[in-house]
Design a protein around this motif. Structure first.
Motif, PDB file in Angstrom:
ATOM      1  N   LYS B  46       0.831  -1.215   0.000  1.00 53.39           N
ATOM      2  CA  LYS B  46       0.000   0.000   0.000  1.00 53.39           C
ATOM      3  C   LYS B  46       0.862   1.261   0.000  1.00 53.39           C
ATOM      4  CE  LYS B  46      -1.958  -1.117   3.928  1.00 53.39           C
ATOM      5  NZ  LYS B  46      -1.192  -2.302   4.318  1.00 53.39           N
ATOM      6  N   SER B  47       1.808   1.312   0.934  1.00 53.62           N
ATOM      7  CA  SER B  47       2.678   2.495   0.998  1.00 53.62           C
ATOM      8  C   SER B  47       3.496   2.617  -0.272  1.00 53.62           C
ATOM      9  CB  SER B  47       3.635   2.394   2.186  1.00 53.62           C
ATOM     10  OG  SER B  47       2.917   2.346   3.383  1.00 53.62           O
ATOM     11  N   THR B  48       3.992   1.487  -0.741  1.00 52.84           N
ATOM     12  CA  THR B  48       4.826   1.515  -1.937  1.00 52.84           C
ATOM     13  C   THR B  48       4.061   2.089  -3.127  1.00 52.84           C
ATOM     14  OG1 THR B  48       5.969  -0.428  -1.091  1.00 52.84           O
ATOM     15  CG2 THR B  48       6.342   0.134  -3.401  1.00 52.84           C
ATOM     16  N   PHE B 175      -2.621  10.126   1.557  1.00 55.53           N
ATOM     17  CA  PHE B 175      -2.452   9.920   2.999  1.00 55.53           C
ATOM     18  C   PHE B 175      -1.903   8.516   3.219  1.00 55.53           C
ATOM     19  CE2 PHE B 175      -4.994  13.478   4.788  1.00 55.53           C
ATOM     20  CZ  PHE B 175      -5.671  13.900   3.658  1.00 55.53           C
ATOM     21  N   ASP B 176      -0.791   8.399   3.910  1.00 60.18           N
ATOM     22  CA  ASP B 176      -0.274   7.069   4.242  1.00 60.18           C
ATOM     23  C   ASP B 176      -0.472   6.799   5.733  1.00 60.18           C
ATOM     24  OD1 ASP B 176       0.861   4.623   4.283  1.00 60.18           O
ATOM     25  OD2 ASP B 176       2.854   5.244   3.607  1.00 60.18           O
ATOM     26  N   GLU B 177      -1.512   6.100   6.053  1.00 58.34           N
ATOM     27  CA  GLU B 177      -1.862   5.780   7.440  1.00 58.34           C
ATOM     28  C   GLU B 177      -1.754   7.004   8.352  1.00 58.34           C
ATOM     29  OE1 GLU B 177      -0.391   2.219   9.044  1.00 58.34           O
ATOM     30  OE2 GLU B 177      -0.153   1.251   7.105  1.00 58.34           O
ATOM     31  N   PRO B 178      -2.574   8.012   8.061  1.00 60.11           N
ATOM     32  CA  PRO B 178      -2.451   9.279   8.784  1.00 60.11           C
ATOM     33  C   PRO B 178      -2.758   9.175  10.272  1.00 60.11           C
ATOM     34  CG  PRO B 178      -4.446   9.261   7.470  1.00 60.11           C
ATOM     35  CD  PRO B 178      -3.650   8.054   7.067  1.00 60.11           C
TER      36      PRO B 178
HETATM   37 MG   LIG Z   1       2.634   1.243   4.841  1.00 56.62          MG
END
Ligand SMILES: [Mg+2]
Ligand SMILES: Nc1ncnc2c1ncn2[C@@H]1O[C@H](COP(=O)(O)OP(=O)(O)OP(=O)(O)O)[C@@H](O)[C@H]1O
Lengths: 223, 257
Positions: B46-48, B175-178
């Motif tokens: 997901k982050s990638t 947003f990355d796991e805000p």
């Molecule tokens: Mg991540």
């Protein structure tokens, strides 16, 4: 008791004269080495390989050889091999600047490297260029982290200035030794020690104050 | 804005870390005004995916088009990026919010928000500050202008970070796991701000573990596993009628906790 006091008053002018040399060397080294360390630090991690190699070689040479040897080299060898004649004090200052820039650059490099990746990523995402990121985001944070190490270097510098006596510069070390040899009393050494300590006490105090100022935003309470 | 073209197009991207494939043939289209939640187990990429879209990671192959401008394409078999300058221009359409906020600790909140508009967009200081104050009011932090990040709670920091991102007027917010670094009781204040943004038709791509947010706010939910998009659909489709076994077991595990 009062005899001792009179004797101290007698040797003090020469010792203070020597102290002046320390102060001059200290500030000259500070003024030039502190900024010079930065391009060396950035260069040592540069992606341009020749730049990186040159900077790292420079640092390796100046950290890898005795400061005294560097002093001799610049004072005695430059005139012989390159026909450049410099007086002892300027030669010493140049040597100290070159030497301390090398040490400081490694401290800076560590400080810059200690800043979290997230700071670079936030900068990229906000569209900052490399220059803005380095000078407005990374370096201001790194300064605070390297300050204790830089203070350490500065204290070493005050003491290292004693090395110039080997070039015949009449600094505190040389003048106190002259008094000891002449009068057969070690009192001059004691006074010299106290002078070194006073200088470093002032220095330490100033750096603490500077550190406080830089970390103000971590304790100050806004409302 | 009556433009109906997609704002982000991701086509068949692959991303390797050494031998490890983090993204495998991922394609995704984000439309204007859409709020997309990306969910999936840890390590699913997901982050990638988010970081590839805004050039924090470089992909190995595939194509990414942002606001009609190509960031990277793969004419042969290797990804080719446009020039650095062009990349910066393209990515200026994207705002990024990180799990750990990444505020600039040596700057006040106001300066955190105004720095990039002033330095990058060359907006006049007075105007940037006036706008920053509006943004701070929007995230419910009026009065914190002169505070330094260290003096704020996690939820407040994240809201400042959102204001900082919005100050650049991005077309999309990523947003990355805000809320993952926040205590459970203060995630709500950040989610409320994000919900407000979604209602204001901001385009958002949100990686989240907050299933409530995904259900309630997202227009579309994307489920990733093992570097692939396994399933996507409306929140109802994803949460009420999951198709794949991967998603079913994922939902069982998150809804249980
Ligand atoms: Mg991540
Ligand atoms: N810089 C890197 N080098 C090597 N492997 C990486 C790197 N970044 C991510 N990975 C790997 O890629 C995979 C996907 O990582 P990613 O961070 O995208 O997962 P994620 O879905 O965001 O997980 P999480 O929910 O834990 O944040 C993981 O297995 C991770 O170990």
């Amino acid at each position: 008791m009062s005899e001792t006091f009179d004797y101290i008053l007698l040797i003090l002018p020469a010792l203070l004269q020597g102290t002046k040399i320390i102060v001059v060397m200290f500030f000259m080294t500070l003024i030039f080495a502190i900024p010079l360390g930065l391009p060396l630090a950035l260069g040592s991690d540069s992606k341009v390989l020749p730049v990186r190699w040159a900077c790292r070689a420079y640092v390796f040479i100046f950290r890898g050889t005795p400061l005294m040897l560097q002093l001799f080299f610049i004072y005695f060898m430059l005139p012989i091999y390159f026909g450049l004649r410099i007086d002892a004090l300027p030669a010493a200052i140049i040597t100290f600047v070159l030497n301390y820039a090398a040490y400081l650059s490694e401290i800076y490099r560590g400080g810059i490297g200690s800043i979290e990746r997230g700071q670079y990523e936030a900068s990229i995402c906000l569209g900052l260029n490399k220059f803005q990121t380095m000078f407005d985001i990374i370096i201001p944070q790194a300064i605070k982290r390297v300050l204790p190490s830089v203070t350490n270097e500065m204290i070493t510098l005050v003491k290292d200035t004693a090395l110039v006596s080997v070039l015949g510069v009449a600094d505190l070390m040389k003048n106190s030794r002259a008094a000891v040899n002449r009068d057969g009393s070690v009192m001059a050494y004691l006074v010299a020690a106290i002078i070194y300590l006073i200088l470093n006490a002032v220095l330490t105090k100033l750096s603490y104050r500077f550190e406080d100022k830089l970390s103000r935003h971590e304790v100050r309470c806004n409302r | 804005m009556t433009d109906n073209s997609p704002i982000i197009e991701v086509k068949h991207i692959n991303k390797q870390f050494g031998d490890f494939t983090a993204l495998s043939d991922v394609s995704l289209t984000v439309n204007r005004g859409e709020t997309i939640a990306i969910i999936g187990p840890s390590g699913s990429g997901k982050s990638t995916l988010l970081r590839s879209i805004n050039y924090l990671e470089q992909i190995n192959s595939g194509e990414i088009i942002i606001n009609g401008k190509t960031l990277v394409s793969t004419p042969q078999d290797k990804a080719i990026y446009v020039s650095d300058k062009e990349i910066r221009r393209i990515c200026s359409d994207l705002g990024m919010i990180f799990q750990h906020f990444n505020l600039f600790p040596h700057m006040t909140c106001l300066r955190n928000i105004t720095y990039a508009p002033i330095k990058v967009k060359k907006i006049a200081k007075a105007r940037a500050e006036a706008e920053a104050k509006c943004l701070l009011a929007m995230v419910d932090l009026s009065g914190k202008e002169d505070s330094y990040p260290a003096m704020l709670s996690g939820g407040q920091k994240q809201r400042v970070a959102i204001a900082r991102g919005l100050a650049m007027h991005p077309a999309v917010m990523l947003f990355d796991e805000p809320t993952s670094a926040l205590d459970p009781e203060i995630t709500g204040e950040v989610l409320a701000v994000m919900k407000k943004l979604a209602e204001d038709q901001m385009t958002m791509l949100v990686v989240t573990h907050e299933m409530g947010f995904a259900k309630e706010v997202a227009d579309r939910v994307i489920f990733m596993a093992d570097g692939r998009i396994v399933e996507q659909g409306t929140p109802r489709q994803i949460f009420d009628t999951p198709q794949s076994d991967r998603l079913k077991s994922f939902l069982r595990s998150v809804l249980r906790s």
